[in-house]
Design a protein around this motif. Structure first.
Motif, PDB file in Angstrom:
ATOM      1  N   ILE A   1       0.833  -1.199   0.000  1.00 61.22           N
ATOM      2  CA  ILE A   1       0.000   0.000   0.000  1.00 61.22           C
ATOM      3  C   ILE A   1       0.868   1.250   0.000  1.00 61.22           C
ATOM      4  O   ILE A   1       0.621   2.199  -0.761  1.00 61.22           O
ATOM      5  CB  ILE A   1      -0.936  -0.001   1.228  1.00 61.22           C
ATOM      6  N   ARG A   2       1.882   1.244   0.819  1.00 59.38           N
ATOM      7  CA  ARG A   2       2.701   2.454   0.987  1.00 59.38           C
ATOM      8  C   ARG A   2       3.675   2.683  -0.166  1.00 59.38           C
ATOM      9  O   ARG A   2       3.892   3.831  -0.577  1.00 59.38           O
ATOM     10  CB  ARG A   2       3.459   2.387   2.311  1.00 59.38           C
TER      11      ARG A   2
ATOM     12  N   ARG B   1      -3.001   4.984   1.788  1.00 59.92           N
ATOM     13  CA  ARG B   1      -4.039   4.206   1.116  1.00 59.92           C
ATOM     14  C   ARG B   1      -3.654   3.972  -0.339  1.00 59.92           C
ATOM     15  O   ARG B   1      -2.801   4.669  -0.895  1.00 59.92           O
ATOM     16  CB  ARG B   1      -5.393   4.909   1.184  1.00 59.92           C
ATOM     17  N   THR B   2      -4.263   2.979  -0.944  1.00 59.25           N
ATOM     18  CA  THR B   2      -3.945   2.657  -2.330  1.00 59.25           C
ATOM     19  C   THR B   2      -4.701   3.588  -3.277  1.00 59.25           C
ATOM     20  O   THR B   2      -5.597   4.334  -2.874  1.00 59.25           O
ATOM     21  CB  THR B   2      -4.366   1.217  -2.677  1.00 59.25           C
ATOM     22  N   VAL B   3      -4.326   3.478  -4.531  1.00 63.74           N
ATOM     23  CA  VAL B   3      -5.123   4.141  -5.557  1.00 63.74           C
ATOM     24  C   VAL B   3      -6.537   3.552  -5.499  1.00 63.74           C
ATOM     25  O   VAL B   3      -6.712   2.374  -5.189  1.00 63.74           O
ATOM     26  CB  VAL B   3      -4.526   3.919  -6.956  1.00 63.74           C
TER      27      VAL B   3
ATOM     28  N   GLY C   1      -0.073  11.538  -2.948  1.00 63.08           N
ATOM     29  CA  GLY C   1      -0.340  12.486  -1.876  1.00 63.08           C
ATOM     30  C   GLY C   1      -0.976  11.870  -0.650  1.00 63.08           C
ATOM     31  O   GLY C   1      -1.130  12.537   0.371  1.00 63.08           O
ATOM     32  N   ARG C   2      -1.341  10.594  -0.727  1.00 64.26           N
ATOM     33  CA  ARG C   2      -1.978   9.914   0.408  1.00 64.26           C
ATOM     34  C   ARG C   2      -1.429   8.492   0.479  1.00 64.26           C
ATOM     35  O   ARG C   2      -2.109   7.522   0.155  1.00 64.26           O
ATOM     36  CB  ARG C   2      -3.500   9.908   0.275  1.00 64.26           C
TER      37      ARG C   2
END
Length: 355
Positions: free
Chosen positions: A163-164, A175-177, A171-172
């Motif tokens: 995920i990371r 969380r995943t796409v 930008g986040r």
């Protein structure tokens, strides 16, 4: 003929009556606990059941909560039918979720094909994660409880890494796409999170029922769990049954993960906290036991448990019950409902070990 029908009805009525009595006991114990801590139990239960089952919108939301639990319940009960303790649905579900979001969020495909491809890849990721368990069980005799627990933890941290660093949302990074629009299951009822994923889950459960009770291989699954010595005497390849059994469980758990990231808006991605999938694999064990380790029973038990989960949010918001107390009440009800099914299972296993 009429005697046969009456016998069948009595056979069906007994577990229903046992479950109803157990629910009442659980509710009474929960009411006593809430009263001792200064809550109004009747008001709390009113909002619990009104939220979960008191309206069409509430029922649809309950079905949304129930969808993955049907499938993680299948993972456990299929294993149990062959004498396998597959408690790896948690990790297999994580892998299914990351596989589905990888295809759903990074690969552009036409609508229809996209959601099917993402779902299938999620199922295959769940299957791949159970392969080491099956191989070690069949060729080394390693107990599946040990290997599944270990792989659950490995899956948790491995998926967090993915995920990371591999499929993060720009930008986040926590969380995943998100899954693309073409990779999402269509909504069924506006204003709820229920999607067509529920039909896929129910179809899978029905398919497992047909497989277990209407096919020769399914009979071999059940005979292996009921009497391994008789199965060997009948010429059944026990190792083959165990291997296939675990693979089916992995597919079910992978599908559960897929439904959560592709079929539960607004959770269209996968969070580092594993929100939306965390603990659903373990919860599926309770769902299977409440459903008497039967695929159709798992559907009904998941609906009941989903109602408690959704209704619990209303109990907190409307009746002012704390989150900790809400979880305790849900646990008491589930424990009370599960006990009538757990005790015969334990007695049966003890008898088979002694025999």
């Amino acid at each position: 003929m009429f005697e046969s029908i009456a016998s069948k009805l009595r056979e069906l009525a007994k577990p229903l009556l046992d479950t109803t009595f157990a629910v009442i006991i659980g509710l009474l114990i929960g009411a006593l606990l809430m009263w001792l801590y200064g809550y109004d139990p009747w008001n709390a239960y009113y909002y619990l059941f009104k939220g979960g089952f008191g309206s069409l919108k509430g029922i649809f939301e309950t079905l949304s909560f129930a969808t993955p639990l049907m499938l993680t319940g299948i993972t456990w009960l299929v294993g149990w039918k062959s004498g396998i303790f597959n408690i790896g649905a948690e990790g297999q579900m994580y892998m299914g979720a990351i596989g589905a979001v990888w295809i759903g969020g990074t690969v552009a495909l036409p609508a229809g094909i996209h959601v099917a491809a993402a779902t299938i890849v999620g199922m295959l990721f769940g299957l791949l994660w159970v392969l080491p368990v099956a191989a070690l069980k069949v060729w080394r005799g390693t107990h599946e409880v040990v290997t599944t627990i270990m792989l659950n933890w490995i899956a948790l941290f491995f998926v967090r890494y993915l995920i990371r660093y591999q499929v993060p949302m720009p930008g986040r990074a926590f969380r995943t796409v998100p899954a693309m629009e073409t990779a999402r299951f269509p909504m069924i009822f506006e204003g709820t999170t229920l999607t067509a994923a529920v039909f896929v889950a129910i179809a899978f459960c029905v398919g497992i029922f047909i497989f277990l009770w209407r096919t020769r291989l399914g009979y071999e699954f059940r005979l292996t769990g009921a009497n391994p010595e008789a199965a060997r005497y009948a010429g059944i390849d026990i190792r083959r049954i165990i291997f296939l059994n675990l693979l089916i469980g992995g597919l079910a758990a992978g599908l559960a993960g897929s439904t959560q990231v592709l079929g539960r808006p607004p959770v269209w991605g996968l969070y580092e906290t594993m929100g939306g999938v965390f603990m659903l694999g373990y919860t599926g064990i309770g769902v299977a036991i409440i459903g008497r380790n039967h695929p159709i029973g798992a559907i009904l038990a998941a609906f009941f448990y989903g109602g408690l989960l959704h209704g619990g949010t209303k109990m907190m918001a409307q009746a002012g019950v704390s989150g900790e107390m809400m979880v305790a009440i849900q646990g008491l009800i589930i424990l009370a409902v599960a006990l009538p099914a757990i005790l015969p299972m334990i007695r049966g296993k003890i008898a088979s070990w002694r025999g």
